[in-house]
Scaffold this motif. Structure first.
Motif, PDB file in Angstrom:
ATOM      1  N   GLY A   1       1.371  -1.553  -0.135  1.00  0.00           N
ATOM      2  CA  GLY A   1      -0.175  -0.158  -0.312  1.00  0.00           C
ATOM      3  C   GLY A   1       1.073   1.056   0.388  1.00  0.00           C
ATOM      4  N   ARG A   2       2.166   1.317  -0.185  1.00  0.00           N
ATOM      5  CA  ARG A   2       2.502   2.399   0.039  1.00  0.00           C
ATOM      6  C   ARG A   2       3.485   2.719  -1.071  1.00  0.00           C
ATOM      7  N   ARG A   3       3.700   3.803  -1.858  1.00  0.00           N
ATOM      8  CA  ARG A   3       4.549   4.471  -3.097  1.00  0.00           C
ATOM      9  C   ARG A   3       5.691   3.841  -3.166  1.00  0.00           C
ATOM     10  N   PRO A   4       6.773   3.617  -4.109  1.00  0.00           N
ATOM     11  CA  PRO A   4       8.381   2.916  -3.923  1.00  0.00           C
ATOM     12  C   PRO A   4       8.708   4.902  -3.923  1.00  0.00           C
ATOM     13  N   THR A   5      10.139   4.638  -2.351  1.00  0.00           N
ATOM     14  CA  THR A   5      10.450   5.973  -2.645  1.00  0.00           C
ATOM     15  C   THR A   5      11.751   5.973  -3.656  1.00  0.00           C
ATOM     16  N   TYR A   6      12.327   7.156  -4.070  1.00  0.00           N
ATOM     17  CA  TYR A   6      13.313   7.342  -4.893  1.00  0.00           C
ATOM     18  C   TYR A   6      14.526   8.584  -4.649  1.00  0.00           C
ATOM     19  N   ARG A   7      15.293   8.552  -4.818  1.00  0.00           N
ATOM     20  CA  ARG A   7      16.658   9.021  -4.140  1.00  0.00           C
ATOM     21  C   ARG A   7      17.927   9.312  -5.134  1.00  0.00           C
ATOM     22  N   LEU A   8      18.674  10.043  -5.901  1.00  0.00           N
ATOM     23  CA  LEU A   8      19.335  10.173  -6.397  1.00  0.00           C
ATOM     24  C   LEU A   8      20.719  10.238  -5.465  1.00  0.00           C
ATOM     25  N   ALA A   9      22.201   9.129  -6.560  1.00  0.00           N
ATOM     26  CA  ALA A   9      23.159   8.526  -6.110  1.00  0.00           C
ATOM     27  C   ALA A   9      23.649   9.143  -6.812  1.00  0.00           C
ATOM     28  N   ASP A  10      25.681   9.811  -6.824  1.00  0.00           N
ATOM     29  CA  ASP A  10      26.884  10.269  -7.279  1.00  0.00           C
ATOM     30  C   ASP A  10      26.898   8.762  -8.072  1.00  0.00           C
ATOM     31  N   THR A  11      27.680   8.460  -9.662  1.00  0.00           N
ATOM     32  CA  THR A  11      27.435   7.652 -10.058  1.00  0.00           C
ATOM     33  C   THR A  11      28.934   6.836  -9.189  1.00  0.00           C
ATOM     34  N   SER A  12      29.853   7.396  -8.257  1.00  0.00           N
ATOM     35  CA  SER A  12      30.428   6.971  -7.189  1.00  0.00           C
ATOM     36  C   SER A  12      30.175   5.743  -6.353  1.00  0.00           C
ATOM     37  N   GLU A  13      28.288   6.458  -5.895  1.00  0.00           N
ATOM     38  CA  GLU A  13      28.303   4.681  -5.303  1.00  0.00           C
ATOM     39  C   GLU A  13      27.375   3.508  -5.924  1.00  0.00           C
ATOM     40  N   VAL A  14      27.769   3.610  -7.153  1.00  0.00           N
ATOM     41  CA  VAL A  14      27.503   2.673  -7.657  1.00  0.00           C
ATOM     42  C   VAL A  14      28.096   2.633  -9.245  1.00  0.00           C
ATOM     43  N   PRO A  15      29.440   1.928  -8.299  1.00  0.00           N
ATOM     44  CA  PRO A  15      30.594   1.774  -9.454  1.00  0.00           C
ATOM     45  C   PRO A  15      30.313   0.520 -10.387  1.00  0.00           C
ATOM     46  N   GLY A  16      29.435  -0.820  -9.977  1.00  0.00           N
ATOM     47  CA  GLY A  16      29.174  -1.570 -10.799  1.00  0.00           C
ATOM     48  C   GLY A  16      28.704  -1.332 -12.195  1.00  0.00           C
ATOM     49  N   LEU A  17      27.850  -0.022 -11.905  1.00  0.00           N
ATOM     50  CA  LEU A  17      26.313   0.070 -12.466  1.00  0.00           C
ATOM     51  C   LEU A  17      27.494   0.379 -13.988  1.00  0.00           C
ATOM     52  N   PHE A  18      28.580   0.281 -14.378  1.00  0.00           N
ATOM     53  CA  PHE A  18      29.325   0.763 -15.750  1.00  0.00           C
ATOM     54  C   PHE A  18      30.648   0.274 -15.578  1.00  0.00           C
ATOM     55  N   ASP A  19      30.892  -0.932 -15.168  1.00  0.00           N
ATOM     56  CA  ASP A  19      31.802  -1.677 -15.451  1.00  0.00           C
ATOM     57  C   ASP A  19      31.982  -2.047 -16.840  1.00  0.00           C
ATOM     58  N   ASN A  20      32.837  -2.591 -17.248  1.00  0.00           N
ATOM     59  CA  ASN A  20      33.599  -3.379 -18.897  1.00  0.00           C
ATOM     60  C   ASN A  20      33.938  -4.489 -18.028  1.00  0.00           C
ATOM     61  N   PRO A  21      34.184  -4.950 -19.197  1.00  0.00           N
ATOM     62  CA  PRO A  21      34.487  -6.236 -18.821  1.00  0.00           C
ATOM     63  C   PRO A  21      36.404  -6.196 -18.625  1.00  0.00           C
ATOM     64  N   THR A  22      37.045  -5.533 -19.608  1.00  0.00           N
ATOM     65  CA  THR A  22      38.648  -5.594 -19.067  1.00  0.00           C
ATOM     66  C   THR A  22      38.592  -3.806 -19.372  1.00  0.00           C
ATOM     67  N   ALA A  23      39.902  -3.168 -18.831  1.00  0.00           N
ATOM     68  CA  ALA A  23      39.891  -1.437 -18.775  1.00  0.00           C
ATOM     69  C   ALA A  23      40.190  -0.946 -20.091  1.00  0.00           C
ATOM     70  N   MET A  24      41.129  -1.856 -21.020  1.00  0.00           N
ATOM     71  CA  MET A  24      41.522  -1.483 -22.485  1.00  0.00           C
ATOM     72  C   MET A  24      40.202  -1.698 -23.325  1.00  0.00           C
TER      73      MET A  24
END
Length: 417
Positions: free
Chosen positions: A141-164
């Motif tokens: 019965g409750r609505r979702p809550t939202y927040r804005l996070a810096d990209t540093s808080e979600v480092p895995g979001l833009f991870d890639n297979p290799t640095a190169m």
């Protein structure tokens, strides 16, 4: 739209507009690349947008972010009128925001949107990823809550297979000469990794900006399938220069991956001595017959694959129209084509121009180009057949010597990884 932030999900609902503001497609997704962490005195770089995926003329195409003139509530507007309709192909190191990030779960939260901000370095403008909008489901019965996070808080979001792979994505829109400077600063192992992460066309462009001995070290590490793709993207004269630095056994291995026609062209170029017109020339130029029209000529030189020094003129010959051609008749320059009616045949516009023989010295070729203010000079055999052309950029390369690429550092050179 907000002046400071724009949300990716809203962008995907906007039309793609031509330079005049007319709709030509629909934005479907945004292509992002990861940022770089701060290191060695270099500030951190935020993840950024390198382009947009759009549906235009029933095709899913890629629109480079550098080609966007304006992004507002009316749509995503192009700077120029031309559109690359080649199908979009995802590249290693890149991520699609809508398809891959939106709705991704991070712990007990979910990515609901990505906030972008416009950034400028004084010379160019780009869109950087500023915040990630995270949603958390409420109780019954409750609505979702939202927040804005810096990209540093979600480092895995833009991870890639290799640095190169990530580095190859970041270098996607950098001039090949600047990328070559990055490559030269890397250890051999990282050079090979970066080369592996680049697509064939990009690697071919970068190889052409490297000294030949460094090209050889990279090419020797490629497997047969990769060699086929890279060689197919390289200019014949650059390929001949590369193979010219190899032993006969290495040359044969490289030639073996090519089809019979390309082999024949390379063997011909390799038969000429270094420092001659034959050794400098490229057979890949705009060649048309005398009855071809101005419209046909303009359509040919309009193709984006032609380099500037080649696209400025049409070489007119008798059949056959592939080197070695029939008798060479002369050239028609692009400015003349722009002044004449589309239906006019090239035979009425041909200008007699100087030619050089295959054994002409590079010094004399340079003098011909300078004397007649040419961007390219025709190379013909003793029977008057057109073999190819020597362009001014290749002559300049020769005149500067073999070491100049090692010394050259582009003014806006990208930092090394």
């Amino acid at each position: 739209m907000a002046a400071d932030q724009i949300y990716a999900f809203r962008v995907t609902r906007l039309p793609l507009l031509d330079a005049g503001g007319s709709p030509i497609g629909q934005i479907e997704d945004l292509v992002a690349i990861p940022g770089r962490p701060a290191q060695r005195g270099r500030p951190a770089e935020a993840p950024r947008i390198v382009g947009f995926v759009a549906n235009s003329q029933r095709r899913r195409i890629f629109v480079n972010a550098n080609r966007i003139g304006e992004l507002n509530s009316d749509g995503v507007r192009l700077k120029s009128w031309d559109v690359d309709l080649n199908p979009f192909k995802p590249r290693p190191g890149e991520v699609l925001i809508k398809a891959e990030l939106i709705d991704r779960r991070i712990g007990d939260e979910m990515v609901s949107d990505i906030a972008l901000v416009e950034a400028t370095d004084g010379t160019s403008t780009r869109w950087e990823i500023d915040k990630v909008r995270l949603a958390r489901r409420g109780g019954i019965g409750r609505r979702p809550t939202y927040r804005l996070a810096d990209t540093s808080e979600v480092p895995g979001l833009f991870d890639n297979p290799t640095a190169m792979e990530a580095e190859a994505a970041r270098l996607r829109d950098i001039h090949p000469a600047e990328v070559a400077a990055v490559v030269r600063a890397l250890p051999d192992a990282q050079r090979r990794q970066l080369a592996h992460a680049m697509d064939d066309e990009r690697l071919a462009d970068v190889l052409e900006e490297l000294p030949e001995e460094e090209q050889v070290r990279i090419v020797e590490g490629l497997d047969r399938e990769r060699l086929v793709g890279v060689f197919d993207e390289m200019e014949f004269d650059d390929l001949a220069d590369l193979l010219g630095q190899m032993s006969k056994a290495q040359q044969e291995r490289m030639l073996d991956v090519m089809d019979d026609d390309d082999q024949a062209v390379l063997r011909l170029l390799l038969s000429f001595e270094e420092g001659t017109a034959g050794g400098l020339m490229t057979p890949e130029v705009v060649i048309l017959g005398p009855t071809a029209t101005v419209a046909e000529a303009l359509a040919e030189i309009r193709k984006p694959d032609w380099v500037v020094s080649i696209a400025t003129q049409v070489f007119v010959c008798q059949a056959p129209y592939k080197s070695p051609t029939g008798r060479f008749l002369g050239v028609v320059h692009m400015q003349r084509l722009l002044r004449e009616p589309p239906s006019m045949e090239l035979r009425h516009l041909v200008e007699v121009c100087p030619t050089v023989a295959p054994d002409t010295s590079d010094r004399h070729v340079a003098e011909e180009l300078a004397s007649y203010d040419l961007l390219a000079v025709a190379v013909c055999d003793s029977a008057g057949r057109f073999l190819g052309a020597v362009t001014v950029d290749d002559v300049i390369d020769r005149m500067l010597g073999t070491e100049w690429r090692k010394r050259h550092r582009p003014a806006n050179r990208t930092s090394t990884p």
